[in-house]
Design a protein around this motif. Structure first.
Motif, PDB file in Angstrom:
ATOM      1  N   VAL A   1       0.931  -1.162  -0.065  1.00 56.40           N
ATOM      2  CA  VAL A   1      -0.122   0.116  -0.007  1.00 56.40           C
ATOM      3  C   VAL A   1       0.863   0.885   0.216  1.00 56.40           C
ATOM      4  O   VAL A   1       0.621   2.086  -0.712  1.00 56.40           O
ATOM      5  CB  VAL A   1      -1.014   0.095   1.249  1.00 56.40           C
TER       6      VAL A   1
ATOM      7  N   GLY B   1       2.356   1.807  -3.255  1.00 58.10           N
ATOM      8  CA  GLY B   1       1.411   2.198  -4.281  1.00 58.10           C
ATOM      9  C   GLY B   1       1.046   3.826  -4.136  1.00 58.10           C
ATOM     10  O   GLY B   1       0.834   4.658  -4.858  1.00 58.10           O
TER      11      GLY B   1
ATOM     12  N   ASN C   1      -1.945  -4.098 -10.008  1.00 57.28           N
ATOM     13  CA  ASN C   1      -3.354  -3.871  -9.138  1.00 57.28           C
ATOM     14  C   ASN C   1      -2.833  -4.464  -7.496  1.00 57.28           C
ATOM     15  O   ASN C   1      -3.669  -4.490  -7.041  1.00 57.28           O
ATOM     16  CB  ASN C   1      -4.447  -4.648  -9.693  1.00 57.28           C
TER      17      ASN C   1
ATOM     18  N   PRO D   1      -1.105  -2.833  -5.004  1.00 57.65           N
ATOM     19  CA  PRO D   1      -1.526  -1.912  -3.894  1.00 57.65           C
ATOM     20  C   PRO D   1      -3.031  -1.962  -3.556  1.00 57.65           C
ATOM     21  O   PRO D   1      -3.433  -1.764  -2.616  1.00 57.65           O
ATOM     22  CB  PRO D   1      -0.984  -0.777  -4.480  1.00 57.65           C
ATOM     23  N   TYR D   2      -3.966  -1.979  -4.773  1.00 56.95           N
ATOM     24  CA  TYR D   2      -5.341  -1.898  -4.761  1.00 56.95           C
ATOM     25  C   TYR D   2      -5.831  -3.251  -4.011  1.00 56.95           C
ATOM     26  O   TYR D   2      -6.432  -3.057  -2.838  1.00 56.95           O
ATOM     27  CB  TYR D   2      -5.966  -1.938  -5.844  1.00 56.95           C
TER      28      TYR D   2
ATOM     29  N   ALA E   1      -4.701  -3.188  -0.168  1.00 65.03           N
ATOM     30  CA  ALA E   1      -5.434  -1.913   0.595  1.00 65.03           C
ATOM     31  C   ALA E   1      -6.872  -2.695   0.787  1.00 65.03           C
ATOM     32  O   ALA E   1      -7.366  -2.739   2.038  1.00 65.03           O
ATOM     33  CB  ALA E   1      -5.628  -0.850  -0.303  1.00 65.03           C
TER      34      ALA E   1
ATOM     35  N   LEU F   1      -3.708   7.490   2.077  1.00 60.80           N
ATOM     36  CA  LEU F   1      -4.429   6.925   0.584  1.00 60.80           C
ATOM     37  C   LEU F   1      -5.760   7.927   0.428  1.00 60.80           C
ATOM     38  O   LEU F   1      -5.836   8.245  -0.626  1.00 60.80           O
ATOM     39  CB  LEU F   1      -5.014   5.583   1.013  1.00 60.80           C
TER      40      LEU F   1
ATOM     41  N   ARG G   1      -5.569   8.453  -6.731  1.00 59.86           N
ATOM     42  CA  ARG G   1      -6.118   7.756  -6.076  1.00 59.86           C
ATOM     43  C   ARG G   1      -6.881   6.593  -6.865  1.00 59.86           C
ATOM     44  O   ARG G   1      -6.982   5.377  -6.545  1.00 59.86           O
ATOM     45  CB  ARG G   1      -6.755   7.987  -4.818  1.00 59.86           C
TER      46      ARG G   1
ATOM     47  N   TRP H   1      -4.799   4.355  -9.129  1.00 64.78           N
ATOM     48  CA  TRP H   1      -3.961   3.333  -8.439  1.00 64.78           C
ATOM     49  C   TRP H   1      -4.565   2.219  -7.371  1.00 64.78           C
ATOM     50  O   TRP H   1      -4.386   1.161  -7.245  1.00 64.78           O
ATOM     51  CB  TRP H   1      -2.878   3.842  -7.399  1.00 64.78           C
ATOM     52  N   PHE H   2      -5.854   2.940  -6.923  1.00 64.79           N
ATOM     53  CA  PHE H   2      -6.448   2.154  -5.924  1.00 64.79           C
ATOM     54  C   PHE H   2      -8.074   1.690  -6.172  1.00 64.79           C
ATOM     55  O   PHE H   2      -8.749   1.236  -5.324  1.00 64.79           O
ATOM     56  CB  PHE H   2      -6.408   2.707  -4.455  1.00 64.79           C
TER      57      PHE H   2
ATOM     58  N   ILE I   1     -12.136   2.682  -3.615  1.00 67.64           N
ATOM     59  CA  ILE I   1     -11.524   2.243  -2.293  1.00 67.64           C
ATOM     60  C   ILE I   1     -11.877   3.129  -1.057  1.00 67.64           C
ATOM     61  O   ILE I   1     -11.483   2.677   0.104  1.00 67.64           O
ATOM     62  CB  ILE I   1      -9.816   2.331  -2.738  1.00 67.64           C
TER      63      ILE I   1
ATOM     64  N   GLN J   1     -11.281  -2.917 -11.064  1.00 68.13           N
ATOM     65  CA  GLN J   1      -9.797  -2.760 -11.446  1.00 68.13           C
ATOM     66  C   GLN J   1      -9.505  -3.828 -12.350  1.00 68.13           C
ATOM     67  O   GLN J   1      -8.326  -3.892 -12.619  1.00 68.13           O
ATOM     68  CB  GLN J   1      -9.145  -2.865 -10.203  1.00 68.13           C
TER      69      GLN J   1
END
Length: 600
Positions: A328, A331, A344, A346-347, A350, A373, A381, A384-385, A389, A537
């Motif tokens: 995380v 990311g 994906n 980091p997503y 998290a 985050l 955000r 990437w997430f 999220i 994602q």
């Protein structure tokens, strides 16, 4: 910060009982209250009165600390408590379970025995009779009262013949009932107590079909002794007294607690796992397996979803917390630096952490990375997430911040932030009430202050969405229409942010159902794979059973030696023209593909 027991008065100490993380037994606070003796009783009863107050309805109406307050009544069980119990035991089962944990558990029998006046036991038995005769009182509670009679017998404060006569009277009064639960439970309890009169009573009950077949059968009474089992009664009564004297040991075996702490400060409490709760955590998995699963999610991309790695990390989250947080943080760093999304991982990291913040299997302190985050620019955000999220972070933060309000207040009051982000943060306060970290009264006060602040800001910038979120929160808290905040929202024509009109109506008209609305519409627990799929994602094709990128270690049982590494099986790919998730949707809606047909 609390440095010692002298820094906090009894009322605050009692209130803090409900502010510890879910699954944590606040043994230090309980021990301190026990040491203060009878002086804590008014504060305990005052908190318990909030649970039995019929005028208090809605989210947070029953404070989370009342469960622990109830189990501390043994500090000084006096006959004066009978008036409170007279009201409490006639409450609805939901209210009783809010305090006792489970309506069937034996603490109620123990405390009802302890508050009896041994010099006036006849009057006390008449009070028990009034409860047994009351149709409002649960059959499960009535059983505890019947068993309390025989605690008196073991303590020689009540003659055995008197206790027997009460039981005979209560059962015979219900002889016209078929398959009667109360009669069944009482007669099942008498099997351990023994006695010829109860064996004969059981036969009579069976003949007139008074007992529930699925609760007790004729064969259950075959081994019942003709003699009163006084040793059993004495041992049971002694166990009840020990429970009252040491509620910490009793609650340590309670299913709700997997952790304990001796600290007095809920925010900085250091917790230790309770040994008997090892079954809440999966068996230890070898480190190489964990590393392989972590590598699989790190290598994931839009078209390749490592389903089994996600499932196994979710199952063994207690062994993967630190490396997931590291993904995380990496990311967040990449998003800040404007780097192009290449994984994906980091997503997924998290999402796995956020989804496990309320589990009893593991406790972790991860508020700072989650707040960082949230503070990312919205587009970075999202890239990437994922689009959703922030929702998962808001649902997780109540457990990580454990009642702290300033971090979220700062973000809502920051006029430079995206309005949607500010509005989303409002939900934090409602969920903190739902989980018991924040009192209902304090939450309402915060919402009113926020409304005032936003009203002053609106003169310059406009704050429609944050106000709509506050209106949602006020509805979830079942504020009446004549409340100043509700009247202002109505006057300004503020609509709902995310809450449906139907759910808002339920909360306003039926406050007792607000908890269910929060559970089903706001929290909406779902399996991890379904959550990932809805996060958009990954391509829809990545979730087809034959398109997962599989590794041999994901196809072997967890607790066997992994097979030698083999190259991954080729992934099926769409041969048509690929539409980028941030490109215009081909349907012509003028929306980005990820915001339109990609979700279908």
């Amino acid at each position: 910060m609390i440095n010692s027991s002298t820094d906090i008065d009894t009322a605050q100490l009692v209130e803090s009982l409900g502010q510890f993380r879910r699954g944590v037994l606040p043994a230090g606070v309980m021990r301190e209250l026990i040491s203060r003796g009878s002086e804590v009783m008014p504060a305990l009863v005052s908190r318990l009165n909030r649970a039995t107050d019929s005028n208090r309805k809605g989210l947070g109406a029953c404070p989370s600390d009342v469960f622990l307050c109830y189990h501390l009544l043994g500090i000084d069980p006096q006959p004066i408590l009978r008036d409170w119990f007279d009201q409490f035991l006639r409450c609805e089962e939901d209210t009783i379970e809010c305090c006792s944990g489970e309506i069937t558990q034996r603490f109620t029998r123990a405390i009802v025995t302890a508050i009896a006046d041994p010099n006036n036991i006849s009057t006390y038995c008449q009070w028990l009779d009034s409860l047994v005769q009351d149709e409002q009182v649960s059959d499960y509670i009535k059983l505890q009262l019947v068993e309390a009679l025989f605690n008196f017998v073991s303590e020689k404060t009540l003659d055995d013949a008197v206790a027997v006569q009460w039981v005979l009277t209560w059962i015979q009064q219900r002889q016209h009932l078929k398959q009667d639960l109360f009669s069944s439970m009482v007669m099942a309890s008498m099997i351990d107590i023994g006695g010829l009169e109860f064996k004969e009573l059981a036969v009579a009950c069976m003949e007139r079909d008074q007992l529930c077949d699925n609760y007790v059968r004729a064969g259950d009474f075959v081994s019942m002794s003709d003699e009163r089992q006084l040793n059993f009664l004495r041992e049971r009564a002694e166990g009840d007294r020990e429970m009252l004297a040491d509620p910490i040991s009793f609650l340590s075996s309670w299913h709700a607690f997997a952790w304990t702490t001796d600290d007095l400060d809920p925010i900085r409490a250091r917790c230790q796992a309770l040994p008997k709760h090892s079954f809440f955590r999966p068996r230890h998995v070898e480190t190489p397996r964990i590393e392989e699963w972590l590598s699989a999610i790190d290598q994931s991309n839009y078209e390749t979803y490592p389903q089994e790695a996600v499932e196994q990390l979710n199952l063994n989250i207690d062994q993967a917390v630190e490396p997931l947080f590291e993904q995380v943080r990496n990311g967040i760093k990449s998003a800040r630096n404007g780097e192009t999304l290449d994984s994906n991982g980091p997503y997924l990291a998290a999402l796995l952490l956020a989804s496990n913040c309320d589990t009893r299997r593991v406790l972790f302190d991860g508020a700072d990375p989650f707040l960082e985050l949230l503070d990312l620019p919205c587009e970075r955000r999202t890239e990437w997430f994922g689009d959703s999220i922030d929702t998962h972070l808001i649902k997780a933060l109540p457990h990580l911040l454990a009642g702290q309000t300033q971090p979220m207040l700062d973000r809502i009051q920051d006029s430079d932030r995206n309005d949607i982000d500010r509005a989303s943060c409002v939900l934090y306060f409602v969920l903190s009430v739902y989980h018991g970290y924040l009192s209902r009264e304090k939450c309402i006060q915060i919402l009113r202050q926020l409304w005032e602040t936003l009203s002053q800001e609106a003169e310059k910038t406009g704050t429609l969405m944050p106000k709509a979120a506050i209106f949602d929160a006020a509805c979830l808290l079942s504020l009446p229409e004549n409340d100043p905040l509700m009247k202002q929202a109505t006057a300004e024509g503020v609509s709902h942010f995310h809450l449906s009109s139907e759910s808002a109506k339920i909360c306003l008209q039926q406050p007792q159902d607000a908890n269910e609305v929060v559970r089903t519409e706001v929290i909406q627990w779902k399996p991890i794979n379904e959550v990932v799929q809805q996060g958009c994602q990954f391509a829809e094709s990545a979730f087809a059973s034959d398109s997962f990128e599989r590794h041999p270690y994901l196809n072997t049982p967890i607790h066997t030696e992994p097979a030698p590494h083999q190259p991954p099986v080729g992934t099926l790919r769409n041969t048509g023209t690929k539409v980028g998730r941030n490109e215009p949707c081909p349907c012509g809606s003028n929306k980005k593909y990820k915001k339109c047909c990609m979700k279908r």
